[in-house]
Design an enzyme around this catalytic site. Sequence first.
Site, mmCIF file in Angstrom:
data_model
loop_
_atom_site.group_PDB
_atom_site.id
_atom_site.type_symbol
_atom_site.label_atom_id
_atom_site.label_comp_id
_atom_site.label_asym_id
_atom_site.label_seq_id
_atom_site.Cartn_x
_atom_site.Cartn_y
_atom_site.Cartn_z
ATOM 1 N NE ARG A 155 -4.032 -2.213 1.642
ATOM 2 C CZ ARG A 155 -4.892 -2.834 2.429
ATOM 3 N NH1 ARG A 155 -4.873 -2.603 3.740
ATOM 4 N NH2 ARG A 155 -5.789 -3.651 1.927
ATOM 5 C CE1 TYR A 180 -1.959 -0.383 -7.606
ATOM 6 C CE2 TYR A 180 -1.794 -2.007 -9.357
ATOM 7 C CZ TYR A 180 -1.290 -0.905 -8.695
ATOM 8 O OH TYR A 180 -0.127 -0.351 -9.131
ATOM 9 C CD GLU A 181 -1.433 -4.201 -3.739
ATOM 10 O OE1 GLU A 181 -1.789 -4.888 -2.763
ATOM 11 O OE2 GLU A 181 -0.736 -4.649 -4.665
ATOM 12 N N GLY A 182 -6.615 -3.075 -2.332
ATOM 13 C CA GLY A 182 -7.721 -2.596 -1.490
ATOM 14 C C GLY A 182 -8.227 -1.280 -2.047
ATOM 15 C CD GLN A 202 -6.400 0.898 1.569
ATOM 16 O OE1 GLN A 202 -5.809 1.061 2.645
ATOM 17 N NE2 GLN A 202 -6.283 -0.189 0.854
#
Lengths: 600, 600
Positions: free
Chosen positions: A299, A443-445, A450
């Site tokens: 992240r 992406y990555e959450g 978040q």
Amino acid sequence: MPGFDAPIRELRFLLEDVFRFDEKTAKLPGFEDATLDVVMAILDGAATFAREVLVPINLPGDKESCHFSDGSVRTPHGYKAAYNLYCKNGWPSLASSPEWGGQGLPPSVALMVREFIASGSMAFGMYAGLSQGAYRAILAHGTDELKATYLPKLVDGSWTGTMCLTEPDSGSDLSRLRTRAEPDEQGSYRITGTKIFISGGDHDLTENIVHLVLARLPDAPPGTRGISLFVVPKLIPDSATGEVAPDSDNLVSTGAIEHKMGIRASATAVLNFEGARGWMIGQPNGGLRAMFTMMNSSRIGVAVQSVGVSEISYQNALAYAKERRQGKAPGHCGEQRATPDAIIDHPDVRRALLTMKVLVEGIRALYVESAMLLDVRASQPDSTEGEAAESRLALLTPVLKSFISDCAVQITDLGVQIHGGYGYVHETGMEHLFRDARIVPLYEGTNGIQALDLVTRKIGLEDGRVLDAWLASTDQVIASASNIEPLSHLVSAQRRAVQHLRDATDALRAWSNGNELDQAGAATDYLRLFGLVAMGAVWLRMAEASSAAREREPHLASFHNGKIGAATFYFQRLLPESDWRFDSVMQGARTLMTLGSADF
Amino acid sequence: MPGFDAPIRELRFLLEDVFRFDEKTAKLPGFEDATLDVVMAILDGAATFAREVLVPINLPGDKESCHFSDGSVRTPHGYKAAYNLYCKNGWPSLASSPEWGGQGLPPSVALMVREFIASGSMAFGMYAGLSQGAYRAILAHGTDELKATYLPKLVDGSWTGTMCLTEPDSGSDLSRLRTRAEPDEQGSYRITGTKIFISGGDHDLTENIVHLVLARLPDAPPGTRGISLFVVPKLIPDSATGEVAPDSDNLVSTGAIEHKMGIRASATAVLNFEGARGWMIGQPNGGLRAMFTMMNSSRIGVAVQSVGVSEISYQNALAYAKERRQGKAPGHCGEQRATPDAIIDHPDVRRALLTMKVLVEGIRALYVESAMLLDVRASQPDSTEGEAAESRLALLTPVLKSFISDCAVQITDLGVQIHGGYGYVHETGMEHLFRDARIVPLYEGTNGIQALDLVTRKIGLEDGRVLDAWLASTDQVIASASNIEPLSHLVSAQRRAVQHLRDATDALRAWSNGNELDQAGAATDYLRLFGLVAMGAVWLRMAEASSAAREREPHLASFHNGKIGAATFYFQRLLPESDWRFDSVMQGARTLMTLGSADF
């Protein structure tokens, strides 16, 4: 094709004048050799690599995209040669442990290098970037044998790593994960299932790929408490030599690659695990914890990528605005001249450029500040300082990921807009940067996830002490800047925004007892408010540093004037968005849930 | 591939309950046959055409793009067949004059049809849309002979039109235009020069293309006062029959087509005029005025396109959010269920969907309201009402073009975001819609140029009376809605925003005497503030109409609840942005011009 001149002067200013790298990171045990001069020399090398090796393959690589045939991915022309040079130059190993062949430099240095690489080619950077996560997960949770087999290869770049989390029904919701892992008779496991959206899931840059895969053991409890983490190599290394033979294929196949909006030179694969051999790392059913080691690092990596792609967009918009001449700028009226004015002299273009400048320099300051917390944590993980750094990073990670990625979309969008119609066509590369940047909020959450992480978990971390300490640090920034007369109006704007964030935090904490709807309904606006305040804090620090340095460095007066002017623009024209966001936070979910879903 | 269900119910509500089409447009001389029922039947037909003919070629056409070889453009598979059907169904001729073969319907009807067509395929709609501008320019400024030759062909769609303004050095700044026009011995002109970014500049849909070209006569004064407008056909019609023979090529060649971010099935050409024959329309050196006939129509066309592409993005985001299940939504905590909740039940996704709903329905109401002003102007151009409609359209055009196009980017961006990673890949079509939408803030005058038009020319139109009258109309909306108790908090929010717009207008008017820098520095924020207020006005009207209709139409309770809920969301969470914009306007260029361009 866009030009690129790495922001070396900018980083020197941040490290030297703002965050005092030599007194901080370079004083930490183990990082004594990483003096500012050493770091700047490394960055100079990375700047050259990005400019000379990556920029030339970036736009053509977007046009060509990755190829997929006979179950294998071929990267665009020039990517393999660039990757070989990347390894030869030692770029993969900067912050890895000397025990495994690394250079033992502070993590912040590796991140600044990653920024330049993302400017050169975001797609290229993804192959290398994910290896860092795999390295870290195996280092933290792997057995000695796994470490010895995999770490040296990841460190020198001979193999790359992936993160295999997502499945068709399991994106944001990992509890639905279905991939199975069954113990075999050799002490390893057989992994079966389909993973999607796997960045670097297959490619032709290295002889092997190390997949880190989340899967369920046969007796696993349901939900996220039943997930374990496995190392599943594309080719199985020989247990004696650690090397791979061409016929040592594991049972992992690439089903397809995605046709994406951007980062088209980065292969995003569907991977089918068909009884592939894997080795567990971390505890049984403790995979999520081990995976978070990778996720948090990824992240922050997304934040750094965001800055890289934003920087090159800004540089090219600025160059174009100085060169392109259209119409008479106001203030020059009446004067008859042979040539029109450069569009940078038109106030509305100026406004767009200032927005880009303020955002890109602000988000860079934000990640560099956090990167130096990574240095503290890496140097002394078990000290009070190390633990405090860890906690603050946990708090800030969702803000860094989401706020900075949203800024990247905004910046690259402005880069297109400043170019007018030329921004929409392939050759200038501006639309390419915008398309690449559009992945970062996803992406990555997703950024929404978040925001939920921030309001449901992070603001209450250690009974709220982590956030309270961070808020107190922003008060210190205000107190320090208050001593400088010309900054007084900036300080009062920041004070107001900090107060909003405090009040919003109180509301969210009150809602955390049974009022989850309001908490969730306020999440995105709260994260945005948080980001605006955080950016205000770094801009105050930069303005203060430039005020001091301007007298000391008359030859850099233009640079420091630019900083103070940009800061003024931020506090007067951008930070006031925080009033609106505060207002929205305080409404919680009030206006959101009154409609039934059928009323849409 | 995205689905599409044309917003018929929505348009009926606007025409019937909000803007009272039957009492307005259908009472205008010449439009008596255009009753609501007739219009709805036409829209039903357009809905079918868009859904069944255009949607299926839209995503494949993006992937295939236009082809260029041997100097000719070939459109993607299916475009020619769709265009033939489009003409056969009579869609090009809706609002054209019966004198030239048109159906004589109100312009608003043609625009609503264009909305559906843009939902089906924005790229397809561009071939047809530009013909409207060419038709209007020739109708208004052409000789009888030119009208007789060109109008029937443009009306029935056998030929399409283009607008050839832009040159490499002359984008926003038409004064730099270089294309030359020299009189020949036949009473026509020879046109020489290069035009770029010409939408529909070449294609294989029709046998001929009618270019409207800006160029300079040999004795023309410099600047924009020396520009004339010419009709330059791709093939020269036989002067006796009006038809074109295959060997009747004019000296116009296609140099290239652009590789663009989106609208890839629409050919954007570089055209070389190499002594091509052209016929002047309008007065010598009066080309800009004649061109504005086309430009203003095109700018409202951009607003309509924006709504079309936004609508299909919203529909598919909504459908996905109802279908995709991830995690437990708050409010359902503790309950153990077999399946996760639909993401529409997650407040943060709900917030994004409500934003899309409010924006798309608001921008549709904005264009429909203005389209009915076009009806007034078309029906009685020389009446007081017709002139007032013309003036109000002149005022609103930059707001419609810019505010609505910015909303389209925001809406389609949210459509991507709600889909998570799936939004970034080709198959779902969401990234395609976002890429297509990204052109709208750029072409037909960038949004920055529109903002300058608004603050430098439009707010002072007729000594400011046009704007004052519009502001007074927003007061009437407030007064009317004030009578409805449940809307009182919406009314007070709108009242505050209108006051901001009045105060901002006063500041801009004060600056118009010698303070052009501040005026230009405030332009974009002022336009945004204007748009937010205009949207507030239409949302108040919709909320008022739904409050009344809800009791009368219990079977539509869900529709009307949705409207009132969405209105509440707008006033509570989106309109407060106007405080921030107001604040920025009042700063003029203060923070913009303090840096030198070298300080960036």
